[in-house]
Design a protein around this motif. Sequence first.
Motif, mmCIF file in Angstrom:
data_model
loop_
_atom_site.group_PDB
_atom_site.id
_atom_site.type_symbol
_atom_site.label_atom_id
_atom_site.label_comp_id
_atom_site.label_asym_id
_atom_site.label_seq_id
_atom_site.Cartn_x
_atom_site.Cartn_y
_atom_site.Cartn_z
ATOM 1 N N GLY A 77 40.665 40.822 6.830
ATOM 2 C CA GLY A 77 40.778 39.735 7.795
ATOM 3 C C GLY A 77 39.431 39.125 8.062
ATOM 4 N N GLU A 83 39.961 37.568 17.799
ATOM 5 C CA GLU A 83 41.402 37.267 17.828
ATOM 6 C C GLU A 83 41.900 36.822 16.469
ATOM 7 N N GLU A 84 41.154 35.928 15.820
ATOM 8 C CA GLU A 84 41.541 35.446 14.494
ATOM 9 C C GLU A 84 41.532 36.582 13.471
ATOM 10 N N HIS A 86 41.998 39.818 14.087
ATOM 11 C CA HIS A 86 43.146 40.685 14.358
ATOM 12 C C HIS A 86 44.445 40.046 13.881
ATOM 13 N N THR A 87 44.595 38.779 14.090
ATOM 14 C CA THR A 87 45.806 38.083 13.636
ATOM 15 C C THR A 87 45.957 38.198 12.128
ATOM 16 N N GLN A 88 44.867 37.964 11.396
ATOM 17 C CA GLN A 88 44.945 38.080 9.934
ATOM 18 C C GLN A 88 45.238 39.507 9.493
ATOM 19 N N LYS A 90 46.820 41.832 11.059
ATOM 20 C CA LYS A 90 48.221 42.141 11.360
ATOM 21 C C LYS A 90 49.170 41.428 10.398
ATOM 22 N N GLN A 91 48.902 40.173 10.105
ATOM 23 C CA GLN A 91 49.811 39.390 9.267
ATOM 24 C C GLN A 91 49.689 39.706 7.785
#
Length: 181
Positions: A77, A83-84, A86-88, A90-91
Motif C-alpha cells: 500500500g 488513511e490512504e 490503510h485503505t490500499q 485492506k483492499q
Amino acid sequence: MPTFLVQFAQSHDEFRLPEFLSLGKVRKVKVSYNEEDYKLDNPFFKVQLESKEDAQKLVKRAILINDTIRHIFELWGEGSNYEEVHTQVKQQTSDRWNDYMTCSFRFTVSAFGSTITYKEQLDIINSFSYLGFQGPIDMKNPDVKFHVLADYGAENGTELSAPIHIYMGILDLGIQDKKMS
C-alpha cells in the motif's frame, strides 16, 4: 504485474537507475516503471516486475540497492497519508493475510528526510493491528519483515511536519545478506 518498491542507497545517484535496468537485462527480468517516479534525490523507486522471483534475481546481484541490506519490498500500500495506505492494504492484500497469520514477524518504521520518534513508530505499527497476525513477534530473525517507509522528501534541510508519501511493504524475498550468486 505486481508492484515493488526499490530502496536505493543515497550514493552514486546517477548510476542507480542504469545499474538497475542493466541488471534487469542481464538477469532477463522485465522491468516496467513510470519515468516520473524516479528522482535522483530520493531513494524510493516503484517498479513493476512479473514475480517475487524476479525481484530476488535483481537484488542478489545489485551493488547500489541500500548500503547495508539490499531492499526490494513487495508493495502492499501507499498514499499521501496513513488513511490512504490503510485503505490500499485492506483492499489490495486482504487475500494474502492468511499466508502470514502464524509466521513470526516484525514491523519496522523508517523515514527519509526526517526522524520518527519511538512513540510515533509504535503508533504507526499499532495502526496495522487489523492485519490480525497471531504469530510471535521476533525482532532478530522473523519469518517475515513488514516495513512502513515515510518519505519526507529532500528539501535542503527543511524538515516537513508530515510525510509527502508513505509506503507499506513486505520484505520476504529471501534475501537477508550481501552474498553474491
